[in-house]
Scaffold this active site. Structure first.
Site, mmCIF file in Angstrom:
data_model
loop_
_atom_site.group_PDB
_atom_site.id
_atom_site.type_symbol
_atom_site.label_atom_id
_atom_site.label_comp_id
_atom_site.label_asym_id
_atom_site.label_seq_id
_atom_site.Cartn_x
_atom_site.Cartn_y
_atom_site.Cartn_z
ATOM 1 N N SER A 303 32.253 21.761 -8.609
ATOM 2 C CA SER A 303 30.892 22.416 -8.927
ATOM 3 C C SER A 303 30.484 22.678 -7.395
ATOM 4 O O SER A 303 30.590 21.981 -6.316
ATOM 5 C CB SER A 303 30.081 21.596 -9.491
ATOM 6 O OG SER A 303 29.537 20.480 -8.921
ATOM 7 N N ASP A 304 29.546 23.890 -7.223
ATOM 8 C CA ASP A 304 28.920 23.920 -6.096
ATOM 9 C C ASP A 304 27.578 23.054 -6.069
ATOM 10 O O ASP A 304 27.449 22.148 -7.008
ATOM 11 C CB ASP A 304 28.253 25.374 -6.024
ATOM 12 C CG ASP A 304 28.048 25.748 -4.605
ATOM 13 O OD1 ASP A 304 27.832 24.764 -3.762
ATOM 14 O OD2 ASP A 304 28.006 27.047 -4.442
ATOM 15 N N TYR A 305 26.848 22.804 -4.940
ATOM 16 C CA TYR A 305 25.855 21.692 -4.631
ATOM 17 C C TYR A 305 24.922 21.736 -5.919
ATOM 18 O O TYR A 305 24.285 22.492 -6.192
ATOM 19 C CB TYR A 305 25.131 22.121 -3.470
ATOM 20 C CG TYR A 305 24.414 21.145 -2.884
ATOM 21 C CD1 TYR A 305 25.118 20.410 -1.960
ATOM 22 C CD2 TYR A 305 23.280 20.848 -3.197
ATOM 23 C CE1 TYR A 305 24.579 19.413 -1.112
ATOM 24 C CE2 TYR A 305 22.498 19.717 -2.511
ATOM 25 C CZ TYR A 305 22.832 19.275 -1.436
ATOM 26 O OH TYR A 305 22.240 18.329 -0.716
ATOM 27 N N THR A 306 24.953 20.621 -6.874
ATOM 28 C CA THR A 306 23.969 20.394 -7.883
ATOM 29 C C THR A 306 24.307 21.623 -8.930
ATOM 30 O O THR A 306 23.302 22.035 -9.769
ATOM 31 C CB THR A 306 22.524 20.271 -7.578
ATOM 32 O OG1 THR A 306 22.060 21.663 -6.860
ATOM 33 C CG2 THR A 306 22.409 19.314 -6.501
ATOM 34 N N GLY A 307 25.070 22.264 -8.955
ATOM 35 C CA GLY A 307 25.457 23.114 -9.766
ATOM 36 C C GLY A 307 25.467 22.929 -11.381
ATOM 37 O O GLY A 307 24.841 23.628 -12.182
#
Length: 762
Positions: A303-307
């Site tokens: 995932s992207d940052y906190t996606g």
């Protein structure tokens, strides 16, 4: 020199590979599996793991011990101390960390993993190594302007050589998003607006980062991001909604990801945006049906940052637990930063909502990747403090930064051959907020580079001229605020000089993530400075600093010479000076179109014609497709760029017909009629006049970069085949149809160059 005939048979979606997968999925799966074997010991290791330890292997966290830059680049989250993170390592609750503080940090954490954790599973260290580690290269969009994929591969290789020595196993690059709206701040991180160029740069950077052997101590795992269509955010607003047809997705935004996969990339990053109402982080069609089932991808998705957390604010997940479940079942294998997987996966498995078999499958993937990186054989293979120092900012890296810098500079305009400047006999006034100083040199998305190691414009110019005292420096204004007395001082400096270098544009904080701009124009104080300096009547060379295409206006647009210098990194000043004084003839071309007005966005050359095209740029007719007062053309289009030579295209030769299973040879004579050596990017465009799905007004199908001495001519030959004419049909699959095609060989996407037509016949 680069000729796309050599390396790619298809420009759209790797159509041949897609066809092979559709026709024989079992074979494609076996081939992919053969590329990523799972070592025999992995199954035994997975069998020993608790659910909590399995969830830990799927959890990536920001490094608690990191520098201020790393902290500033990412949104605020709940921090943890380094001691707390070491406890997490001992407990097996994290698979690794990212953007940490070098080899010593990695050594201490890996030592804890290998001596104090129950299962002794090595950690994975990741980082945002976007355009260099300690030695900084041009921002990716600037480097793409070189139209030299080989250059992108070499700078990625050097970045990997430096970063791997600091303990980094994995980089969150390349970003391969197509960007067709210049308001989007992350334009700087990709290769621009064109699919073919995007494909080639994606392939090159993957090869550069990963090298020939992922176990080598100078190789890093690459990560293709952001999957998918992040660059299509509505109105160029970062994180915003994407709503495009599947055809557009397959034809424009997916091909660079497929190109990266074909080049061997083994990790993908999910994008923040939703596509047609479904966030990518929870999009099973995207992550499983397309990426795994159709393309045969055998690596892992992070995932992207906190996606995963953000699906709650999207209105797609009800709470933290559901967000973790949706992301996991959709096919996001590793959670970055939120900690949702380690918090909720064990409970979800015990409740029967997530199959333990799928958890085991993903843990195997992660462990297999760690084995592929050589971490089980030697967990410290990239962690060496002495090597970290000896590999940083070497002479070879500095030389490559200078080469990449000058090859990234685009000469937009050069009236009266103002450039190149003589090295003596002229008084030069460098005016503007970027005239001098150790700031705004490296560019956005630099975690480990130090501005103090970069060369500014004034230093580069003074090193190039015979008399350093002939160069004066005056800021004139701030980036987004006026300076008291600044314009008056700038005018006085201009009046005392023979020529002005006007160093204006964007600061580092005006481009990059979360830096969308509603008005992509020069900030008002700098525009006022430009108008005042222009009023002196002195010759002006505009030296633009920018991370995107800009809408140039007034005195800036009217200056006799304009250089687009992007953010060039470590060797900024020296690279610019090389071009200014003729040590290097500019060879870069625009990877993104410069609009006539910010209101034209999104503008890109490969647009559709519409049913009411304006018949001529010379006269704007009513009830035709154009904005009031401006033609539907760029101020400076994709592919545009000048040299210090005078380039001429003649003698286009092409047969009138292309047989269905044959090829068409296209040749053109390219001549340098000038008195200086030059490099030209010869570009081949086509247009399918009539098709079952309307086609763009032009599409780039091949290019070649060649060097020409004064007076030299060379015949450039391209080969066209049917597969280069593919498009995504009504059934959302690649197709091609007989018919008439326009063909141009030209210096830009909107230049006439030389033109002909041919028929594709069955």
């Amino acid at each position: 020199m680069y000729d796309t005939r050599i390396s790619r048979r298809a420009a759209l979606l790797g159509a041949g590979a897609v066809a092979a997968w559709v026709s024989n999925p079992a074979r494609a799966m076996l081939q992919a599996a053969a590329q990523l074997p799972v070592p025999a010991f992995v199954d035994g290791l997975v069998a020993k793991m608790t659910l909590a330890e399995k969830a830990g292997q799927l959890t990536l966290m920001p490094a608690a011990w990191s520098g201020g830059t790393a902290t500033a680049l990412n949104p605020a989250t709940q921090g943890s101390s380094f001691d707390t993170q070491l406890d997490e390592v001992r407990q097996g609750s994290i698979t690794g960390v990212f953007n940490g503080n070098g080899a010593e940090m990695a050594r201490r954490m890996q030592t804890a993993a290998m001596t104090q954790s129950r299962l002794k599973i090595p950690l994975l260290f990741a980082a945002d190594v976007i355009h260099g580690h300690r030695t900084i290269f041009p921002v990716p969009v600037g480097e793409a302007a070189s139209f030299e994929p080989d250059l992108a591969e070499r700078t990625a290789r050097m970045a990997s050589y430096e970063a791997a020595a600091a303990g980094i196993d994995w980089t969150f690059a390349p970003m391969v998003d197509i960007a067709r709206d210049q308001r989007w701040g992350r334009t700087m991180e990709g290769a621009g607006e064109d699919v073919l160029l995007g494909n080639l740069i994606a392939e090159a950077r993957v090869r550069g980062f990963q090298g020939k052997d992922l176990k080598a101590n100078d190789a890093m795992l690459a990560c293709a991001k952001h999957f998918a269509a992040y660059g299509a955010a509505e109105a160029g607003l970062d994180y915003s909604t994407v709503d495009v047809s599947e055809r557009t997705l397959r034809e424009v935004y997916l091909p660079p990801f497929k190109a990266a996969l074909d080049a061997g990339v083994l990790s993908f990053m999910a994008s923040f945006n939703e596509i047609s109402g479904v966030p990518s982080t929870g999009n099973e069609w995207l992550m499983r049906k397309l990426l795994r089932d159709e393309w045969g991808f055998e690596g892992f998705v992070v995932s992207d940052y906190t996606g995963d957390m953000e699906m709650i604010d999207h209105g797609f997940a009800q709470d933290l637990r559901e967000a973790a479940k949706l992301a996991f079942l959709a096919g996001v294998d590793m959670s970055m930063t939120s900690g949702f997987y380690r918090q909720h996966l064990p409970e979800l498995v015990e409740a029967g909502e997530v199959p333990v078999a799928r958890v085991d499958e993903l843990v195997r993937k992660v462990l297999a990747m760690k084995a592929r990186l050589g971490l089980f054989e030697d967990p410290f293979r990239r962690i060496d403090a002495k090597r970290e120092k000896t590999r940083s900012r070497t002479k070879a890296a500095t030389a490559l930064s200078r080469e990449a810098g000058r090859k990234s500079i685009v000469l937009l305009k050069n009236q009266g051959d103002l450039l190149p400047l003589p090295k003596s006999g002229k008084k030069i006034a460098i005016i503007g907020p970027f005239a001098a100083g150790q700031h705004d040199l490296n560019g956005p998305w630099v975690v480990y580079g130090d501005q103090a190691n970069a060369t500014d414009l004034a230093s580069g110019v003074r090193a190039a001229v015979a008399d350093k005292a002939s160069v004066t420096v005056t800021p004139g204004s701030g980036v987004e605020e006026p300076l008291a007395g600044g314009i008056e001082a700038a005018v006085a400096a201009a009046q005392a000089a023979d020529v002005v270098l006007l160093a204006i544009g964007e600061s580092e904080t005006m481009s990059g993530e979360a830096q969308s701009r509603a008005e992509i124009v020069m900030p008002a104080p700098q525009q006022a400075l430009a108008e005042a300096v222009a009023a002196t009547g002195k010759p002006i060379v505009v030296v633009l600093k920018n991370g995107r295409a800009l809408a140039l206006q007034g005195a800036v647009a009217n200056a006799p010479a304009i250089l687009v210098t992007w953010f060039l990194g470590t060797e900024t000043g020296n690279a610019i000076a090389d071009v200014l004084f003729g040590a290097y003839s500019p060879s870069a071309r625009l990877p993104c179109s410069f609009p006539r007005s910010p209101g034209q966005q999104p503008y890109y050359y490969a647009h559709k014609q519409t049913g009411r095209p304006n018949p001529s740029d010379d006269k704007l007719e009513p009830y035709k497709a154009h904005y009031r007062g401006i033609p539907n053309k760029a101020l400076y289009p994709f592919g545009h760029g000048l040299t210090y030579g005078v380039i001429e295209y003649t003698d286009l030769q092409a047969a009138p017909k292309l047989a269905w299973d044959g090829d068409l040879s296209v040749s053109v004579r390219v001549s340098n009629r000038g008195k200086r050596a030059a490099e030209e990017v010869v570009q081949l465009y086509i247009r399918d006049r009539v098709a079952s799905v309307t086609r763009p007004v032009r599409e780039l199908k091949a290019f070649r970069k060649l060097a020409l001495a004064p007076g030299q001519s060379e015949t450039v030959t391209f080969k066209l085949r049917r597969d280069l004419l593919l498009f995504i049909g009504r059934d959302d699959k690649p197709t091609v149809e007989p018919g008439t095609f326009d063909l141009w060989v030209a210096p830009s996407a909107e230049a006439e160059g030389v033109h002909t037509t041919f028929e594709l016949v069955r």
